[in-house]
Design a protein around this motif. Sequence first.
Motif, mmCIF file in Angstrom:
data_model
loop_
_atom_site.group_PDB
_atom_site.id
_atom_site.type_symbol
_atom_site.label_atom_id
_atom_site.label_comp_id
_atom_site.label_asym_id
_atom_site.label_seq_id
_atom_site.Cartn_x
_atom_site.Cartn_y
_atom_site.Cartn_z
ATOM 1 N N PHE A 358 0.692 -0.960 0.192
ATOM 2 C CA PHE A 358 0.029 -0.036 0.050
ATOM 3 C C PHE A 358 1.011 1.275 0.053
ATOM 4 C CE2 PHE A 358 -1.885 -3.289 2.848
ATOM 5 C CZ PHE A 358 -3.095 -3.795 1.710
ATOM 6 N N GLY A 359 2.109 0.988 -0.413
ATOM 7 C CA GLY A 359 3.017 2.271 -0.641
ATOM 8 C C GLY A 359 4.475 1.646 -0.096
ATOM 9 N N GLY A 360 5.478 2.597 0.126
ATOM 10 C CA GLY A 360 6.580 2.184 0.546
ATOM 11 C C GLY A 360 7.842 1.895 -0.471
ATOM 12 N N SER A 361 8.406 0.919 -0.532
ATOM 13 C CA SER A 361 9.473 0.576 -1.116
ATOM 14 C C SER A 361 9.637 -0.534 -2.004
ATOM 15 C CB SER A 361 10.899 0.666 -0.473
ATOM 16 O OG SER A 361 10.958 1.714 0.402
ATOM 17 N N ILE A 362 10.590 -0.466 -2.953
ATOM 18 C CA ILE A 362 10.920 -1.801 -3.796
ATOM 19 C C ILE A 362 12.254 -2.195 -3.716
ATOM 20 C CG2 ILE A 362 9.129 -0.882 -5.545
ATOM 21 C CD1 ILE A 362 11.697 -0.785 -7.347
ATOM 22 N N VAL A 363 12.770 -3.360 -3.877
ATOM 23 C CA VAL A 363 14.097 -3.807 -3.932
ATOM 24 C C VAL A 363 14.431 -4.488 -5.157
ATOM 25 C CG1 VAL A 363 13.427 -5.867 -2.764
ATOM 26 C CG2 VAL A 363 15.789 -5.098 -2.399
#
Length: 405
Positions: A358-363
Amino acid sequence: MGDDLAQQAWSDEQGTRAALELFQQHFDGRPGGVWAAPGRVNLIGDHVDYNDGTCLPMALPHRTFVAVARRSDTAVRLVTGLQTDAPWRGDLAEVRPGGVEGWVAYSAGPAWALREEGVATTGFDAAIVSCVPVGAGLSSSAAVECAMGLALGELNGAPMGGDDAGRARLAALCVESENRVAGAPTGGMDQAASLRSEAGTLLHLDCRDGSVEHVAFPMGEMGVDLVVVDTRASHELADRQYGQRRASCEAAARALGVASLREVADRNRPEDLEPLLAALPDEQMRSRARHPITEMWRVEDMVKALGACDAVGAGRLMSQSHASLRDDFEVSVAELDGAVEAAVEAGAFGARMTGGGFGGSIVAPVPRGRASDVAHAVVERAQQEGFPIPEVHLVTPSAAAGRLA
Protein backbone atom coordinates in the motif's frame (compact mmCIF):
# COMPACT_ATOMS: atom_id res chain seq x y z
CA MET A 1 27.21 6.83 -7.90
CA GLY A 2 25.21 9.71 -9.32
CA ASP A 3 22.97 12.41 -7.93
CA ASP A 4 19.91 10.17 -7.78
CA LEU A 5 21.33 7.93 -5.05
CA ALA A 6 20.22 9.23 -1.68
CA GLN A 7 22.62 10.00 1.14
CA GLN A 8 23.68 6.70 2.61
CA ALA A 9 23.30 5.46 6.18
CA TRP A 10 24.95 7.15 9.13
CA SER A 11 28.00 5.57 10.68
CA ASP A 12 27.68 4.34 14.26
CA GLU A 13 29.77 7.31 15.35
CA GLN A 14 27.47 9.79 13.60
CA GLY A 15 24.33 8.21 15.03
CA THR A 16 25.73 7.96 18.54
CA ARG A 17 26.83 11.59 18.49
CA ALA A 18 23.43 12.75 17.21
CA ALA A 19 21.56 10.80 19.91
CA LEU A 20 23.81 12.13 22.69
CA GLU A 21 23.53 15.71 21.45
CA LEU A 22 19.73 15.51 21.34
CA PHE A 23 19.64 13.98 24.83
CA GLN A 24 21.83 16.75 26.24
CA GLN A 25 19.62 19.41 24.65
CA HIS A 26 16.50 18.17 26.42
CA PHE A 27 17.51 16.34 29.61
CA ASP A 28 19.82 16.79 32.58
CA GLY A 29 22.68 14.40 33.25
CA ARG A 30 23.94 11.68 30.96
CA PRO A 31 22.13 8.68 29.50
CA GLY A 32 22.84 5.15 30.65
CA GLY A 33 24.00 4.33 27.14
CA VAL A 34 23.27 4.48 23.42
CA TRP A 35 21.71 1.58 21.56
CA ALA A 36 20.97 1.17 17.85
CA ALA A 37 18.76 -1.12 15.78
CA PRO A 38 18.50 -1.41 12.01
CA GLY A 39 15.57 -1.23 9.68
CA ARG A 40 15.14 -4.14 7.32
CA VAL A 41 14.46 -4.91 3.71
CA ASN A 42 12.92 -8.22 2.78
CA LEU A 43 14.51 -9.76 -0.28
CA ILE A 44 11.55 -12.11 -0.67
CA GLY A 45 8.76 -13.54 1.49
CA ASP A 46 6.21 -10.83 2.31
CA HIS A 47 2.89 -11.53 4.01
CA VAL A 48 4.06 -14.99 5.00
CA ASP A 49 5.10 -14.28 8.60
CA TYR A 50 1.56 -14.40 9.99
CA ASN A 51 0.96 -17.49 7.83
CA ASP A 52 3.77 -19.39 9.62
CA GLY A 53 5.93 -19.28 6.51
CA THR A 54 9.59 -18.58 5.80
CA CYS A 55 11.13 -15.35 4.56
CA LEU A 56 14.51 -13.82 3.69
CA PRO A 57 14.93 -10.35 5.22
CA MET A 58 18.18 -8.60 5.99
CA ALA A 59 19.22 -5.80 8.31
CA LEU A 60 19.82 -2.48 6.60
CA PRO A 61 22.81 -0.24 7.30
CA HIS A 62 20.20 2.42 8.17
CA ARG A 63 19.64 2.43 11.93
CA THR A 64 17.71 4.09 14.75
CA PHE A 65 19.83 5.32 17.66
CA VAL A 66 18.47 5.87 21.16
CA ALA A 67 20.15 7.52 24.15
CA VAL A 68 18.22 6.39 27.23
CA ALA A 69 18.45 7.12 30.95
CA ARG A 70 16.66 5.16 33.67
CA ARG A 71 14.65 7.26 36.11
CA SER A 72 13.85 6.59 39.76
CA ASP A 73 10.17 7.49 39.26
CA THR A 74 7.52 6.50 36.72
CA ALA A 75 7.79 9.55 34.46
CA VAL A 76 8.48 9.01 30.77
CA ARG A 77 10.02 11.74 28.62
CA LEU A 78 10.62 11.23 24.91
CA VAL A 79 12.09 13.40 22.20
CA THR A 80 12.96 12.62 18.57
CA GLY A 81 15.10 14.29 15.97
CA LEU A 82 12.07 14.76 13.71
CA GLN A 83 10.64 18.26 13.75
CA THR A 84 7.17 16.81 13.21
CA ASP A 85 7.31 15.03 16.59
CA ALA A 86 6.74 17.27 19.60
CA PRO A 87 8.45 16.08 22.81
CA TRP A 88 6.19 13.83 24.89
CA ARG A 89 5.85 13.81 28.64
CA GLY A 90 3.79 11.22 30.44
CA ASP A 91 3.77 8.36 32.90
CA LEU A 92 4.35 4.62 32.62
CA ALA A 93 0.71 4.08 33.51
CA GLU A 94 -0.24 5.73 30.21
CA VAL A 95 1.96 3.36 28.18
CA ARG A 96 -0.56 0.61 27.54
CA PRO A 97 -2.97 -0.53 24.84
CA GLY A 98 -5.28 2.40 24.16
CA GLY A 99 -3.20 4.76 26.26
CA VAL A 100 -0.78 6.19 23.69
CA GLU A 101 -0.67 6.37 19.92
CA GLY A 102 1.50 7.24 16.95
CA TRP A 103 5.25 7.46 17.40
CA VAL A 104 4.92 7.39 21.18
CA ALA A 105 3.25 3.96 21.04
CA TYR A 106 6.11 2.53 18.98
CA SER A 107 8.84 4.18 21.06
CA ALA A 108 7.48 3.58 24.56
CA GLY A 109 5.46 0.43 23.87
CA PRO A 110 8.35 -1.94 24.68
CA ALA A 111 8.25 -0.67 28.28
CA TRP A 112 4.69 -2.02 28.56
CA ALA A 113 5.72 -5.37 27.03
CA LEU A 114 8.65 -5.69 29.41
CA ARG A 115 6.44 -4.92 32.40
CA GLU A 116 3.92 -7.52 31.21
CA GLU A 117 6.82 -9.98 31.04
CA GLY A 118 7.64 -9.26 34.68
CA VAL A 119 10.55 -6.87 34.23
CA ALA A 120 10.40 -4.13 36.88
CA THR A 121 10.66 -1.25 34.42
CA THR A 122 10.95 2.29 35.79
CA GLY A 123 10.37 5.58 34.05
CA PHE A 124 12.94 6.77 31.54
CA ASP A 125 14.18 9.65 29.41
CA ALA A 126 14.95 8.85 25.77
CA ALA A 127 16.33 10.77 22.79
CA ILE A 128 15.66 9.06 19.48
CA VAL A 129 17.32 9.78 16.13
CA SER A 130 17.19 7.74 12.96
CA CYS A 131 18.32 7.49 9.36
CA VAL A 132 15.81 4.71 8.61
CA PRO A 133 13.39 6.20 6.07
CA VAL A 134 10.03 6.71 7.82
CA GLY A 135 6.91 5.38 6.14
CA ALA A 136 8.95 3.58 3.49
CA GLY A 137 8.09 0.00 4.37
CA LEU A 138 11.61 -0.50 5.75
CA SER A 139 10.60 -1.15 9.36
CA SER A 140 11.37 2.17 10.99
CA SER A 141 8.83 1.11 13.62
CA ALA A 142 10.61 -2.16 14.42
CA ALA A 143 13.95 -0.34 14.56
CA VAL A 144 12.81 2.01 17.32
CA GLU A 145 11.01 -0.79 19.18
CA CYS A 146 14.08 -3.02 19.17
CA ALA A 147 16.51 -0.27 20.12
CA MET A 148 14.25 0.82 22.98
CA GLY A 149 13.63 -2.78 24.04
CA LEU A 150 17.36 -3.48 24.26
CA ALA A 151 17.95 -0.27 26.21
CA LEU A 152 15.09 -0.70 28.69
CA GLY A 153 15.81 -4.36 29.27
CA GLU A 154 19.46 -3.71 30.07
CA LEU A 155 18.82 -0.60 32.19
CA ASN A 156 16.25 -2.50 34.26
CA GLY A 157 18.37 -5.56 34.96
CA ALA A 158 16.99 -7.85 32.24
CA PRO A 159 19.46 -7.66 29.31
CA MET A 160 18.31 -9.66 26.29
CA GLY A 161 20.99 -8.89 23.74
CA GLY A 162 23.62 -11.41 24.80
CA ASP A 163 22.55 -14.45 22.80
CA ASP A 164 20.06 -15.47 20.14
CA ALA A 165 17.61 -16.89 22.66
CA GLY A 166 17.41 -13.57 24.45
CA ARG A 167 17.08 -11.68 21.19
CA ALA A 168 14.31 -14.00 20.05
CA ARG A 169 12.50 -13.37 23.32
CA LEU A 170 12.88 -9.61 22.93
CA ALA A 171 11.69 -9.77 19.31
CA ALA A 172 8.51 -11.50 20.48
CA LEU A 173 7.96 -8.79 23.11
CA CYS A 174 8.41 -6.06 20.50
CA VAL A 175 5.86 -7.78 18.25
CA GLU A 176 3.43 -7.88 21.17
CA SER A 177 4.06 -4.19 21.78
CA GLU A 178 3.42 -3.28 18.13
CA ASN A 179 0.27 -5.40 17.98
CA ARG A 180 -1.22 -4.31 21.28
CA VAL A 181 0.07 -0.81 22.05
CA ALA A 182 0.49 0.55 18.50
CA GLY A 183 -2.45 -1.47 17.13
CA ALA A 184 -0.59 -2.69 14.03
CA PRO A 185 -1.43 -6.34 13.20
CA THR A 186 2.04 -7.23 11.94
CA GLY A 187 3.88 -10.54 12.12
CA GLY A 188 7.35 -11.10 13.54
CA MET A 189 9.66 -10.74 10.54
CA ASP A 190 10.68 -7.13 11.09
CA GLN A 191 11.73 -7.48 14.72
CA ALA A 192 13.56 -10.75 14.05
CA ALA A 193 15.53 -9.14 11.23
CA SER A 194 16.45 -6.15 13.40
CA LEU A 195 17.59 -8.22 16.37
CA ARG A 196 18.85 -11.52 14.92
CA SER A 197 20.58 -10.73 11.61
CA GLU A 198 24.30 -11.01 10.87
CA ALA A 199 26.34 -8.76 8.60
CA GLY A 200 26.77 -10.14 5.10
CA THR A 201 23.85 -12.58 5.31
CA LEU A 202 20.13 -12.88 4.85
CA LEU A 203 18.02 -14.14 7.74
CA HIS A 204 16.20 -17.32 6.71
CA LEU A 205 13.46 -17.03 9.29
CA ASP A 206 10.94 -19.76 9.97
CA CYS A 207 7.96 -17.90 11.39
CA ARG A 208 6.30 -21.10 12.61
CA ASP A 209 8.91 -21.99 15.22
CA GLY A 210 11.06 -18.85 15.25
CA SER A 211 14.20 -20.67 14.14
CA VAL A 212 16.73 -18.89 11.94
CA GLU A 213 19.52 -19.74 9.54
CA HIS A 214 21.99 -17.24 8.15
CA VAL A 215 22.15 -17.51 4.37
CA ALA A 216 25.16 -16.02 2.63
CA PHE A 217 24.37 -13.30 0.10
CA PRO A 218 27.48 -13.47 -2.14
CA MET A 219 26.93 -10.14 -3.85
CA GLY A 220 30.49 -9.97 -5.17
CA GLU A 221 30.41 -13.46 -6.68
CA MET A 222 26.96 -12.79 -8.12
CA GLY A 223 28.09 -9.46 -9.56
CA VAL A 224 25.19 -7.54 -8.04
CA ASP A 225 24.50 -4.38 -6.12
CA LEU A 226 21.27 -4.13 -4.15
CA VAL A 227 19.12 -1.06 -4.65
CA VAL A 228 16.20 -0.03 -2.45
CA VAL A 229 13.82 2.60 -3.81
CA ASP A 230 11.62 4.51 -1.38
CA THR A 231 8.76 5.58 -3.64
CA ARG A 232 7.53 7.99 -0.94
CA ALA A 233 4.00 6.83 -1.58
CA SER A 234 1.96 6.91 1.62
CA HIS A 235 2.39 3.80 3.74
CA GLU A 236 0.48 2.92 6.90
CA LEU A 237 0.63 -0.57 8.40
CA ALA A 238 -2.22 0.11 10.80
CA ASP A 239 -4.49 0.66 7.81
CA ARG A 240 -7.44 -1.72 7.85
CA GLN A 241 -6.38 -3.17 4.49
CA TYR A 242 -3.44 -4.97 6.10
CA GLY A 243 -5.69 -6.48 8.74
CA GLN A 244 -8.15 -7.56 6.06
CA ARG A 245 -5.43 -9.47 4.20
CA ARG A 246 -4.43 -11.25 7.37
CA ALA A 247 -8.03 -12.11 8.17
CA SER A 248 -8.54 -13.50 4.65
CA CYS A 249 -5.55 -15.81 5.03
CA GLU A 250 -6.78 -17.05 8.39
CA ALA A 251 -10.26 -17.67 6.94
CA ALA A 252 -8.74 -19.60 4.02
CA ALA A 253 -6.74 -21.77 6.41
CA ARG A 254 -9.88 -22.57 8.40
CA ALA A 255 -11.78 -23.42 5.22
CA LEU A 256 -8.98 -25.77 4.15
CA GLY A 257 -8.90 -27.41 7.57
CA VAL A 258 -5.33 -26.42 8.47
CA ALA A 259 -3.83 -24.38 11.28
CA SER A 260 -2.04 -22.09 8.82
CA LEU A 261 -1.33 -21.80 5.11
CA ARG A 262 2.20 -23.06 5.81
CA GLU A 263 0.73 -26.54 6.07
CA VAL A 264 -0.64 -26.25 2.54
CA ALA A 265 2.77 -25.19 1.22
CA ASP A 266 4.51 -28.02 3.04
CA ARG A 267 2.11 -30.76 1.97
CA ASN A 268 1.57 -29.91 -1.68
CA ARG A 269 3.41 -29.33 -4.93
CA PRO A 270 2.80 -26.34 -7.21
CA GLU A 271 0.83 -28.45 -9.69
CA ASP A 272 -1.58 -29.46 -6.90
CA LEU A 273 -2.42 -25.96 -5.77
CA GLU A 274 -5.23 -24.87 -8.08
CA PRO A 275 -7.42 -27.95 -7.49
CA LEU A 276 -6.94 -27.41 -3.77
CA LEU A 277 -7.83 -23.71 -3.91
CA ALA A 278 -10.97 -24.55 -5.89
CA ALA A 279 -12.49 -25.73 -2.61
CA LEU A 280 -12.47 -22.17 -1.28
CA PRO A 281 -15.78 -20.28 -1.54
CA ASP A 282 -14.82 -17.36 -3.79
CA GLU A 283 -12.11 -16.05 -6.11
CA GLN A 284 -10.93 -13.36 -3.72
CA MET A 285 -10.20 -15.87 -0.98
CA ARG A 286 -8.45 -18.10 -3.51
CA SER A 287 -6.24 -15.22 -4.61
CA ARG A 288 -5.50 -14.19 -1.03
CA ALA A 289 -4.44 -17.75 -0.20
CA ARG A 290 -2.47 -18.27 -3.42
CA HIS A 291 0.03 -15.52 -2.71
CA PRO A 292 1.47 -16.66 0.65
CA ILE A 293 1.55 -20.31 -0.42
CA THR A 294 3.44 -19.62 -3.65
CA GLU A 295 5.60 -17.05 -1.87
CA MET A 296 6.78 -19.69 0.59
CA TRP A 297 7.89 -21.84 -2.35
CA ARG A 298 9.68 -18.87 -3.89
CA VAL A 299 11.59 -18.25 -0.66
CA GLU A 300 13.01 -21.76 -0.72
CA ASP A 301 13.83 -21.43 -4.42
CA MET A 302 15.62 -18.15 -3.63
CA VAL A 303 17.84 -19.89 -1.06
CA LYS A 304 18.87 -22.32 -3.81
CA ALA A 305 19.48 -19.50 -6.29
CA LEU A 306 21.72 -17.66 -3.84
CA GLY A 307 23.64 -20.85 -3.12
CA ALA A 308 24.25 -21.23 -6.85
CA CYS A 309 25.19 -17.51 -7.25
CA ASP A 310 22.38 -17.31 -9.82
CA ALA A 311 21.56 -13.60 -10.14
CA VAL A 312 19.23 -14.16 -13.10
CA GLY A 313 17.23 -16.80 -11.24
CA ALA A 314 17.06 -14.69 -8.10
CA GLY A 315 15.82 -11.71 -10.07
CA ARG A 316 13.19 -13.80 -11.82
CA LEU A 317 11.84 -15.00 -8.46
CA MET A 318 11.64 -11.44 -7.18
CA SER A 319 9.69 -10.29 -10.22
CA GLN A 320 7.33 -13.25 -9.82
CA SER A 321 6.87 -12.28 -6.18
CA HIS A 322 5.93 -8.74 -7.14
CA ALA A 323 3.38 -9.97 -9.67
CA SER A 324 1.82 -12.15 -6.97
CA LEU A 325 1.67 -9.29 -4.47
CA ARG A 326 0.20 -7.02 -7.14
CA ASP A 327 -2.34 -9.37 -8.71
CA ASP A 328 -3.28 -11.99 -6.11
CA PHE A 329 -2.76 -10.11 -2.85
CA GLU A 330 -3.54 -6.64 -4.23
CA VAL A 331 -1.20 -4.75 -1.94
CA SER A 332 0.82 -2.87 -4.56
CA VAL A 333 0.12 0.64 -5.84
CA ALA A 334 0.94 2.50 -9.03
CA GLU A 335 4.10 4.08 -7.58
CA LEU A 336 5.50 0.66 -6.67
CA ASP A 337 4.53 -0.90 -10.01
CA GLY A 338 6.12 1.97 -11.93
CA ALA A 339 9.36 1.73 -9.96
CA VAL A 340 9.54 -2.04 -10.51
CA GLU A 341 8.97 -1.68 -14.25
CA ALA A 342 11.51 1.14 -14.57
CA ALA A 343 14.17 -0.77 -12.62
CA VAL A 344 13.81 -3.90 -14.75
CA GLU A 345 13.79 -1.89 -17.98
CA ALA A 346 17.01 -0.20 -16.83
CA GLY A 347 18.75 -3.53 -16.40
CA ALA A 348 17.88 -4.85 -12.94
CA PHE A 349 17.82 -8.65 -12.72
CA GLY A 350 14.37 -8.33 -11.16
CA ALA A 351 12.49 -6.16 -8.70
CA ARG A 352 9.65 -6.34 -6.20
CA MET A 353 7.80 -4.30 -3.67
CA THR A 354 8.95 -5.05 -0.15
CA GLY A 355 7.13 -4.86 3.16
CA GLY A 356 3.44 -4.67 3.89
CA GLY A 357 2.54 -2.76 0.75
CA PHE A 358 0.00 0.00 0.00
CA GLY A 359 3.04 2.23 -0.55
CA GLY A 360 6.62 2.08 0.61
CA SER A 361 9.63 0.68 -1.21
CA ILE A 362 10.90 -1.73 -3.84
CA VAL A 363 14.11 -3.77 -3.81
CA ALA A 364 16.11 -4.74 -6.89
CA PRO A 365 19.38 -6.62 -7.49
CA VAL A 366 21.22 -4.86 -10.31
CA PRO A 367 24.43 -5.67 -12.20
CA ARG A 368 27.39 -4.31 -10.25
CA GLY A 369 28.06 -0.70 -11.19
CA ARG A 370 24.58 -0.13 -12.68
CA ALA A 371 22.88 1.32 -9.59
CA SER A 372 23.05 4.86 -10.92
CA ASP A 373 21.36 3.81 -14.18
CA VAL A 374 18.51 2.26 -12.22
CA ALA A 375 18.27 5.32 -9.98
CA HIS A 376 17.95 7.65 -12.96
CA ALA A 377 15.33 5.40 -14.55
CA VAL A 378 13.06 5.17 -11.52
CA VAL A 379 13.31 8.90 -10.84
CA GLU A 380 12.51 9.71 -14.48
CA ARG A 381 9.50 7.35 -14.45
CA ALA A 382 8.16 8.98 -11.28
CA GLN A 383 8.52 12.43 -12.83
CA GLN A 384 6.71 11.31 -15.97
CA GLU A 385 3.83 9.87 -13.95
CA GLY A 386 3.56 12.84 -11.58
CA PHE A 387 4.51 10.71 -8.57
CA PRO A 388 6.65 11.88 -5.64
CA ILE A 389 10.35 11.86 -6.44
CA PRO A 390 11.72 8.62 -4.97
CA GLU A 391 14.82 8.21 -2.85
CA VAL A 392 17.22 5.50 -3.97
CA HIS A 393 19.56 3.73 -1.55
CA LEU A 394 22.45 1.36 -2.18
CA VAL A 395 22.41 -1.21 0.64
CA THR A 396 24.28 -4.24 1.96
CA PRO A 397 23.30 -6.84 4.58
CA SER A 398 24.29 -5.32 7.91
CA ALA A 399 24.62 -6.13 11.60
CA ALA A 400 21.84 -6.57 14.12
CA ALA A 401 20.86 -4.26 16.96
CA GLY A 402 23.21 -3.67 19.85
CA ARG A 403 24.69 -1.30 22.39
CA LEU A 404 27.12 1.26 21.02
CA ALA A 405 28.07 3.40 24.03
